[in-house]
Scaffold this motif. Structure first.
Motif, short mmCIF file in Angstrom:
data_model
loop_
_atom_site.label_atom_id
_atom_site.label_comp_id
_atom_site.label_asym_id
_atom_site.label_seq_id
_atom_site.Cartn_x
_atom_site.Cartn_y
_atom_site.Cartn_z
N LEU A 119 0.94 -1.23 -0.07
CA LEU A 119 0.01 0.14 0.01
C LEU A 119 0.82 1.39 -0.10
N LEU A 120 1.85 1.07 0.86
CA LEU A 120 2.87 2.40 0.88
C LEU A 120 3.77 2.44 -0.43
N GLN A 121 3.91 1.39 -1.04
CA GLN A 121 4.66 1.51 -2.44
C GLN A 121 3.81 1.88 -3.66
N ALA A 122 2.68 1.60 -3.32
CA ALA A 122 1.74 2.29 -4.44
C ALA A 122 1.78 3.89 -4.40
N GLY A 123 2.24 4.69 -3.46
CA GLY A 123 2.54 5.96 -3.54
C GLY A 123 3.96 6.58 -4.34
N VAL A 124 4.68 5.43 -4.97
CA VAL A 124 5.86 5.63 -5.76
C VAL A 124 5.64 6.77 -6.95
N PRO A 125 4.43 6.41 -7.72
CA PRO A 125 4.18 7.23 -8.90
C PRO A 125 4.04 8.84 -8.20
N LEU A 126 3.15 8.77 -7.15
CA LEU A 126 2.88 10.17 -6.52
C LEU A 126 4.18 10.81 -6.09
N LEU A 127 5.02 10.19 -5.52
CA LEU A 127 6.41 10.72 -4.89
C LEU A 127 7.30 11.06 -6.03
N ALA A 128 7.31 10.41 -7.08
CA ALA A 128 8.03 10.56 -8.31
C ALA A 128 7.45 11.84 -8.93
N ALA A 129 6.19 12.13 -9.06
CA ALA A 129 5.60 13.33 -9.84
C ALA A 129 6.06 14.46 -8.82
N LEU A 130 5.85 14.08 -7.51
CA LEU A 130 6.06 15.42 -6.81
C LEU A 130 7.48 16.00 -6.58
N ILE A 131 8.36 14.87 -6.53
CA ILE A 131 9.79 15.17 -6.74
C ILE A 131 10.42 15.72 -7.95
N SER A 132 9.71 15.47 -9.18
CA SER A 132 10.05 16.08 -10.38
C SER A 132 9.54 17.35 -10.55
N TRP A 133 8.47 17.46 -9.96
CA TRP A 133 7.79 18.60 -10.14
C TRP A 133 8.26 20.07 -8.92
N VAL A 134 8.63 19.45 -7.90
CA VAL A 134 9.46 20.59 -6.89
C VAL A 134 10.72 20.84 -7.37
N LEU A 135 11.74 19.89 -7.65
CA LEU A 135 12.81 20.19 -7.79
C LEU A 135 13.24 20.40 -9.44
N PHE A 136 12.53 19.93 -10.30
CA PHE A 136 13.01 20.25 -11.67
C PHE A 136 11.78 20.67 -12.43
N ARG A 137 10.55 21.22 -11.93
CA ARG A 137 9.56 21.58 -12.75
C ARG A 137 8.95 20.83 -13.71
N GLU A 138 9.01 19.45 -13.68
CA GLU A 138 8.66 18.70 -14.64
C GLU A 138 7.11 18.67 -14.65
N TRP A 145 -2.28 12.64 -12.89
CA TRP A 145 -2.45 12.56 -11.42
C TRP A 145 -3.66 11.88 -11.16
N ILE A 146 -4.60 11.84 -12.14
CA ILE A 146 -5.96 10.96 -12.24
C ILE A 146 -5.61 9.42 -11.97
N ALA A 147 -4.69 8.93 -13.02
CA ALA A 147 -4.26 7.81 -13.11
C ALA A 147 -3.56 7.37 -11.88
N ILE A 148 -2.64 8.31 -11.23
CA ILE A 148 -1.97 7.76 -9.91
C ILE A 148 -3.16 7.72 -8.96
N ALA A 149 -4.06 8.48 -8.95
CA ALA A 149 -5.30 8.27 -7.55
C ALA A 149 -5.95 6.99 -7.97
N VAL A 150 -6.32 6.52 -9.19
CA VAL A 150 -6.90 5.58 -9.31
C VAL A 150 -6.11 4.28 -9.07
N VAL A 151 -4.64 4.22 -9.31
CA VAL A 151 -3.87 3.11 -9.06
C VAL A 151 -3.63 3.06 -7.53
N ILE A 152 -3.59 4.01 -6.99
CA ILE A 152 -3.54 3.66 -5.43
C ILE A 152 -4.90 3.16 -4.62
N ALA A 153 -5.86 3.82 -5.35
CA ALA A 153 -7.29 3.24 -4.94
C ALA A 153 -7.24 1.63 -5.26
#
Length: 312
Positions: A119-138, A145-153
């Protein structure tokens, strides 16, 4: 062909827009990595070795052997040496991330359940997206974002039957560390797309093997178990890592992490085929939700890439 014959592009990050064919190859490679990783649970069920650290040691050892042979066959001795020379701090960071993730996984399971870890590993896409956006503005699209939320669910539904009501701070913190390490390695691989990270993951499994060698109570195993440990190391871990770092450099970090969530979906399928254990209804429902979300998102991503190509 050796690396010396093919100069790498002089860039420090990913191109703004990858061609649709290049992105498709990246998606297929990461999907292949998820398929390879998903065999781990089914193969482990056959093992008779009781010491988990012994399993980690031989799995990491055979993974390192596979990755080294892979690089020598692909790039030759001189090309392989050049890969290690140009790995740099980014490669060292990826190595530490994968070593941390693989070692923490075993320790986490001794404190908490597999369901909590997944369950915690399901957050990997969310964390990767956040790291890329915060540090590199990717930029991360709304569809991703919607797909990430559906996958976590979907993962939450898959593991809801076996979630442990008791919270283990140590186990869950280690599970979170796994997710952060994997997400960080994904982002670094993407940002340093001009570097081949195969030597980095080789170093990572070597570090994991060294740590396990200090913790293992024994190193002996039966011939049958050695064959299984070789499969776990070479195919499940080594091939999976080689495919992942080759594909993750071609597609956005969030997308690479998202596709890798195929692993928990396919894991129960292998157990069903090899051990005749029929998945629970919630596992099937959650897995179907994840698979549909990934297929729809990949279809949308492919069409978007095609439109970009036409516009150019």
């Amino acid at each position: 062909m050796s690396v010396s014959a093919v100069p790498l592009p002089p860039v420090t990050g990913p191109d703004p827009v990858k061609s649709s064919s290049e992105a498709a190859i990246g998606c297929l490679l990461v999907a292949g990595a998820a398929i390879a990783w998903s065999t781990g649970g089914a193969l482990t069920r056959f093992l008779e070795v009781s010491d988990n650290w012994t399993v980690v040691f031989w799995r990491s050892f055979f993974a390192a052997l596979f990755l080294l042979c892979f690089m020598l066959a692909r790039d030759g001795p001189r090309g392989t040496w050049r890969l290690f020379q140009h790995m740099g701090l980014a490669g060292l960071g990826v190595a530490i991330c994968f070593a941390t993730a693989s070692s923490s996984f075993i320790i986490a399971l001794s404190y908490t359940t597999v369901a909590n870890v997944l369950l915690l590993q399901a957050g990997v896409p969310l964390l990767a997206a956040l790291i890329s956006w915060v540090l590199f503005r990717e930029r991360v699209s709304a569809a991703t974002w919607i797909a990430i939320a559906v996958v976590i669910a979907g993962v939450a539904i898959m593991v809801s039957d076996s979630l442990d009501g008791e919270v283990s701070p140590i186990g869950d913190m280690l599970a979170l560390l796994i997710a952060i390490s994997f997400a960080s390695a994904t982002v670094i691989t993407r940002r340093k797309a001009h570097l081949r990270m195969t030597p980095a993951v080789f170093l990572g499994v070597v570090i994991a093997a060294c740590v396990a060698s200090l913790m293992a109570g024994q190193f002996s195993a039966s011939t049958r178990d050695f064959a299984l440990l070789f499969a776990l190391g070479a195919i499940n871990l080594g091939l999976g890592l080689a495919l992942f770092v080759s594909g993750a450099r071609l597609i956005p970090s969030a997308l690479a992490a998202l596709i890798s969530t195929l692993e928990p979906v396919l894991g129960p399928v292998w157990v069903w085929l090899l051990h005749n254990e029929v998945p629970a209804p919630r596992t099937i429902i959650g897995g179907a939700i994840i698979l549909c979300a990934l297929l729809i998102h990949l279809g949308w991503e492919y069409r978007r890439q095609r439109r970009v190509q036409v516009a150019r």
